[in-house]
Design an enzyme around this catalytic site. Structure first.
Site, short mmCIF file in Angstrom:
data_model
loop_
_atom_site.label_atom_id
_atom_site.label_comp_id
_atom_site.label_asym_id
_atom_site.label_seq_id
_atom_site.Cartn_x
_atom_site.Cartn_y
_atom_site.Cartn_z
N ASP A 66 0.87 -1.18 0.00
CA ASP A 66 0.00 0.00 0.00
C ASP A 66 0.91 1.22 0.00
O ASP A 66 1.69 1.41 0.93
CB ASP A 66 -0.88 -0.05 1.26
CG ASP A 66 -1.69 1.21 1.43
OD1 ASP A 66 -2.23 1.69 0.43
OD2 ASP A 66 -1.80 1.70 2.56
N THR A 118 -3.09 5.19 -3.73
CA THR A 118 -1.99 5.95 -3.12
C THR A 118 -0.71 5.80 -3.94
O THR A 118 0.05 6.75 -4.09
CB THR A 118 -1.74 5.45 -1.69
OG1 THR A 118 -1.71 4.03 -1.71
CG2 THR A 118 -2.83 5.90 -0.78
N THR A 119 -0.47 4.60 -4.48
CA THR A 119 0.73 4.41 -5.30
C THR A 119 0.59 5.21 -6.59
O THR A 119 1.54 5.87 -7.02
CB THR A 119 0.92 2.92 -5.64
OG1 THR A 119 0.81 2.17 -4.44
CG2 THR A 119 2.28 2.66 -6.23
N ASP A 174 -8.73 -0.42 2.56
CA ASP A 174 -8.78 0.21 1.24
C ASP A 174 -10.10 -0.14 0.54
O ASP A 174 -10.76 0.73 -0.03
CB ASP A 174 -7.61 -0.27 0.37
CG ASP A 174 -6.33 0.46 0.72
OD1 ASP A 174 -6.33 1.15 1.76
OD2 ASP A 174 -5.33 0.35 -0.01
#
Length: 547
Positions: free
Chosen positions: A61, A94-95, A391
């Site tokens: 994550d 998020t990445t 998530d």
């Protein structure tokens, strides 16, 4: 005569400015992106981070990885912050947001080095972001809220897409159903706090299950506990913040006693106070007594004799969830235990889960709440599962609140890239180049998806560009067959808000880093330096001062 130099800043202050400073900031952001680059997508790798105390965390994550990296470079911290904000706002992507921001900067680096003014670049980027966001809103597919069955399938697809890139992708069907059940059991506001996740070591992942109600781990208990009943139907629940045991004197109290009778009277008074409290709880009609503070052995025995169940030292967050679910309120004294401050639930029981015993409160009337109990072998594995579920839960919440979805797997990025490229050809001047650079940067997502899966990225991107030019707007990378596919039909969906948020956050971060042209680092004052001065401690002699 020499002009006297003006000393403005403290000696040892480090300043750097101009283009080299900008380029060095851009390079720092590239390094951050390298750290999370390989974690993107279903074939992404995981990272193992070990902190100073030797605690290992395995995660893919983006936000978790960046949080655990101790970033000191001031410009690179911006990327860590956008990953965090994306995690807090949307929960997933998020990445992608970190990669996009770094790629924007990478595409702009040659323009900065050639001396193009940063404000020109920022203006072009703001325009491009605005166009991209309105394009997403235009092509996103609205969700039919009316049809419950269809809505549910859509949410499961969104949850499955979010879990695709996680460690538990193999069980995504199992977990996506659980996540949708969990979110659907909440009320309209969808408060996250009401979904509790408890990790129990041992067992297989498939043993994880969801309880519609509150569950918490059995706390430390005294003798007499085993005699208490372990299940009730429709019990009243007393939530207390009261210590039910004989007090050891806290302060250094000194009592002078002339004879044994006086001493006995003091001891009796203590017992009377305790029994008085217990009796009031018993008379209130409560069957389950939960307290944040310890419940002693005398009290445990007393409750056992009267068929009451008690648990002391219950964690605060569990107490709050019980209060929100079962009604009632947490009492700090036992004098006013009336029916309106007691909670209610349909069913209470204590069950063995793995090596631990859990107390389950089911059928809570007030709030809709649920608890997910995760099983799994290694501790790091269950922790990563918890992060993945978080998530997925966030994504499902977003999909319910914002009723439109887009296709994932690089499809939406390719479509925006094509749209912006076409747009850039219609305008003159520098803006054309810059919006073209923005469009090129968007291709990093499908490209990275291919790289992580070991495909030939150039080949697949060429196919994608051709397909999008012919009007196949939902075509993205097909991970399973090393080809391209219509990801909307393949059900790789995500809420459009995820992409909108990622684009705006990434371009804001890029603009922010571009608008910084000077860094001034103050020297550390002698106050907070290490004791014993600099010399003779392996620090070298330091530079001689010019006088």
């Amino acid at each position: 005569m020499m002009p006297t130099p003006v000393i403005l800043l403290k000696e040892g202050t480090d300043t750097s400015q101009g283009v080299p400073q900008l380029v060095s900031n851009i390079n720092a952001c590239q390094v951050i992106a390298e750290a999370v680059r390989t974690t993107l997508g279903p074939r992404g790798m995981d990272k193992l981070m070990v902190d100073g105390r030797g605690k290992a965390t395995i995660s893919n994550d983006g936000a978790t990885i960046l949080k655990l990296l101790d970033v000191v470079h001031p410009a690179a911290k911006t990327l860590v912050d956008i990953a965090r904000s994306q995690d807090a706002e949307v929960g997933d992507g998020t990445t992608s947001v970190t990669l996009l921001a770094a790629e924007f900067l990478k595409q702009l680096k040659p323009y900065v080095e050639e001396g193009l003014h940063p404000q020109t670049i920022i203006r072009a980027f703001r325009t491009a972001t605005h166009l991209a966001v309105s394009k997403i809103k235009e092509i996103a597919v609205p969700v039919k809220k009316g049809d419950k069955q269809e809505m549910r399938q859509l949410l499961e697809k969104c949850a499955a897409t979010a879990l695709n890139s996680k460690l538990i992708a193999g069980q995504k069907d199992f977990f996506s159903k659980m996540v949708v059940d969990a979110v659907m059991s909440l009320d309209i506001l969808l408060p996250l706090k009401l979904i509790g996740i408890k990790k129990v070591p041992g067992g297989a992942l498939e043993d994880s299950h969801m309880i519609s109600g509150v569950a918490f781990k059995k706390t430390f208990s005294y003798a007499g506990f085993e005699m208490q009943p372990k299940r009730y139907d429709n019990p009243k629940i007393a939530l207390l913040n009261v210590e039910l045991e004989l007090k050891a004197e806290k302060d250094n109290a000194e009592i002078r006693v002339k004879n044994v009778e006086e001493y006995q009277a003091i001891v009796d008074a203590e017992w009377t106070i305790l029994y008085d409290k217990l009796e009031k709880i018993h008379l209130s009609g409560a069957k389950v007594v939960l307290s944040k503070l310890p419940i002693g052995d005398v009290a445990t025995q007393y409750f056992a004799d009267r068929d009451l169940f008690c648990a002391g030292r219950v964690q605060e967050e569990d107490m709050k969830r019980t209060m929100m679910a079962c009604g009632g309120s947490i009492q700090t004294s036992v004098t006013a235990l009336t029916d309106n401050v007691l909670g209610l639930c349909e069913h209470f029981e204590e069950v063995q889960v793995g090596g631990d015993r859990y107390n389950f409160l089911k059928g809570c009337p007030k709030a809709k709440t649920c608890t997910i109990i995760l099983r799994g072998g290694a501790e790091q594995f269950t922790e990563e599962t918890e992060r993945s579920l978080h998530d997925a839960i966030m994504i499902v919440r977003r999909a319910i609140k914002n009723d439109s979805v887009v296709a994932g797997g690089g499809a939406i990025e390719m479509e925006l890239s094509k749209y912006l490229r076409d747009y850039s050809r219609t305008i003159p001047g520098k803006q054309q180049l810059l919006i073209g650079a923005y469009a090129k940067a968007l291709e990093i997502i499908p490209r990275q998806l291919c790289d992580n899966a070991g495909f030939d990225a150039t080949n697949i991107l060429n196919k994608l560009r051709a397909k999008h030019a012919q009007g196949g707007m939902w075509y993205g990378v097909d991970i399973n067959n090393e080809d391209i596919a219509d990801n909307y039909i393949a059900c790789v969906w995500e809420p459009s808000i995820v992409r909108i948020n990622a684009l705006t956050a990434a371009s804001e971060a890029a603009c922010l880093i571009l608008s910084v042209d000077e860094t001034i680092k103050n020297p550390r004052s002698s106050m907070d330096g290490p004791p014993g001065g600099g010399r003779g401690r392996g620090r070298g002699m330091g530079r001689p001062h010019a006088h």
